[in-house]
Design an enzyme around this catalytic site. Structure first.
Site, PDB file in Angstrom:
ATOM      1  N   GLU A  43       0.837  -1.208   0.000  1.00  0.00           N
ATOM      2  CA  GLU A  43       0.000   0.000   0.000  1.00  0.00           C
ATOM      3  C   GLU A  43       0.873   1.260   0.000  1.00  0.00           C
ATOM      4  OE1 GLU A  43      -2.335   0.534   3.557  1.00  0.00           O
ATOM      5  OE2 GLU A  43      -3.812   1.788   2.546  1.00  0.00           O
ATOM      6  N   LYS A 116     -10.062   2.482  -2.257  1.00  0.00           N
ATOM      7  CA  LYS A 116     -10.247   1.903  -0.913  1.00  0.00           C
ATOM      8  C   LYS A 116     -11.590   2.347  -0.317  1.00  0.00           C
ATOM      9  CE  LYS A 116      -7.544   1.608   3.434  1.00  0.00           C
ATOM     10  NZ  LYS A 116      -6.218   1.953   3.991  1.00  0.00           N
ATOM     11  N   CYS A 153      -5.812  -2.754   2.413  1.00  0.00           N
ATOM     12  CA  CYS A 153      -5.564  -2.638   3.852  1.00  0.00           C
ATOM     13  C   CYS A 153      -6.810  -2.763   4.756  1.00  0.00           C
ATOM     14  CB  CYS A 153      -4.797  -1.359   4.138  1.00  0.00           C
ATOM     15  SG  CYS A 153      -3.881  -1.428   5.724  1.00  0.00           S
TER      16      CYS A 153
END
Lengths: 294, 294
Positions: A43, A116, A153
């Site tokens: 990331e 995300k 994540c």
């Protein structure tokens, strides 16, 4: 496709942005030399984990898509003839930024992007300051090596995200990530945190009968505001199969470029003995759409 | 309640139904002597795992609720002054049966019941023949020791079930279960299956920040139809905390009555550092209600 050779690039980052990009590129090249057909980066691999502090200057690192960072990694994907999962800080407009994974086809074109969806915010991880939650939903990205269920994540803690990818035909779950330990945690707590992180993702692999790759950063990064002693990113990028079985786990401190061969036909055989998708009680799940059932 | 002492009764079963019931009762008594406030029995503890074969005579084992089996375990709960999670074969009407967990309050009253929602069916586990899928939904059962998120066996593979319990305020996830190995599987495959089973449940604990108890049967039971060599139930009942950390794991072959003390305040502290419920993207989950996103 019977097998898929996946390359993982786990590296440290510092304030030398060009150096970080070079590390990623060298890692991609090393993986391709070892036969990787797909390479996955960690990331926000171009930068320090700037979310340790709420600092407006850090928005300078964000780039439009397409734009400067996309050009760099597009060129690498094309040169290396490899499908590439990058993780970039996207400037969509002034005051509007996303944490975005851009997936490149091996001809350098953009195969797709994922913004995300779940954004954390806790001490040392002030992501809600930087990132607007994604608005592209949960859709696998179609590439020449398969349908990639790319998430990022904090998404890794959400079974809903993995399930939606699986239901849309993802053939593999992929998580670029940046997670580590805070210095004041006890060793027991550190162990519990790392294990929980790995276990919950392996659980998504099991629940959906899919292989999974999680690529984490490594190394200690200081908190330049001086509030904490920084984050020790715990590395330990891993690959598991569709029964959650660990196929590879990277070291906790080292930079690595590793290629792992995944048997892509195991999902079919595992889902034959454990056909979880067959028995889902979709008639009784509607309150999953509630914040809380109170 | 700061801590909860949970008793687990993992035992073998055979065709002597009275003997099976005596084993459960002795286990409950042993757990209570060791201080258990809540005792959890394995799935269908009164009988052999009759779903190995589709056999109409097995419906004789099913009892109405309330009825014969409920009376027995109600009496034990009252005598032992303990909250009890049983797992019974429910006859609701002729030709209409459920796999039902009945939870007893310590005064012997029924605190609530849960009818297994996800029903498996694969060689050796012909449950769709025996059990109508539950129609009571996913609701924790309120008791004097807390809100119990009782689910049963195959449910354990479904993150949706655990999530719905957590969203409704469950303080602990509980799975009576009956799962084992088929003799023709390789040792590697047996290992993967058991690990997957444990990992996916630990993943539910992590994703929801809840402790979890899974109670499995143990011992070899023959396939009386002679088609397979039977099932070796893999025992290994376990308890984990809200980070999926293993607090106890029972042996693979032995009958056990074990009491484990769970710190019920850890969920609060874990959910403070990992507030997953805060960030759920309920605006983007609606296609979880689809069978498949095609």
């Amino acid at each position: 496709m019977k097998t898929l050779k996946v390359g993982i690039v786990q590296h440290t980052c510092d304030t030398n942005r060009i150096g970080n990009i070079e590390k990623s590129i060298k890692g991609i090249e090393a993986c391709v030399r070892k036969g990787a057909q797909l390479v996955i980066l960690q990331e926000l691999h171009t930068d320090i984990y700037f979310c340790q502090v709420e600092d407006v200057d850090m928005f300078d690192s964000a780039k439009p898509i397409p734009g400067e960072d996309v050009e760099i990694f597009s060129k690498v994907a094309k040169e290396q003839q490899v499908v590439l999962v990058s993780s970039l800080f996207e400037k969509r407009a002034s005051g509007l930024y996303h944490n975005t994974s851009v997936v490149f086809e091996k001809d350098g074109s953009i195969a797709g992007k994922y913004r995300k969806m779940h954004i954390p915010d806790d001490p040392g991880y002030y992501e809600k300051f930087y990132f607007t939650p994604g608005d592209l939903g949960f859709h696998p990205i179609e590439t020449s090596v398969g349908k990639l269920g790319v998430l990022v994540c904090w998404d890794q803690w959400y079974p809903e995200a993995a399930r939606l990818m699986a239901l849309a035909g993802a053939e593999i779950l992929i998580y670029p990530t940046a997670i580590g330990w805070e210095s004041t945690d006890t060793d027991d707590e550190k162990e519990r945190q790392h294990t929980a992180w790995e276990v919950v993702q392996r659980g998504h692999a099991v629940a959906n009968g899919l292989p999974l790759v999680s690529v984490n950063r490594v190394g200690c990064e200081p908190d330049w505001s001086g509030v904490t002693k920084g984050i020790s990113f715990w590395g330990q990028s891993f690959v598991c199969g569709p029964q959650g079985e660990i196929l590879y786990r990277a070291p906790v401190r080292d930079e690595i470029n590793q290629v792992i061969e995944i048997d892509m036909q195991r999902s079919e055989s595992v889902r034959r003995i454990w056909p979880f998708l067959r028995d889902r009680r979709i008639d009784a799940y509607d309150e999953i759409l509630k914040r809380y059932r109170d």
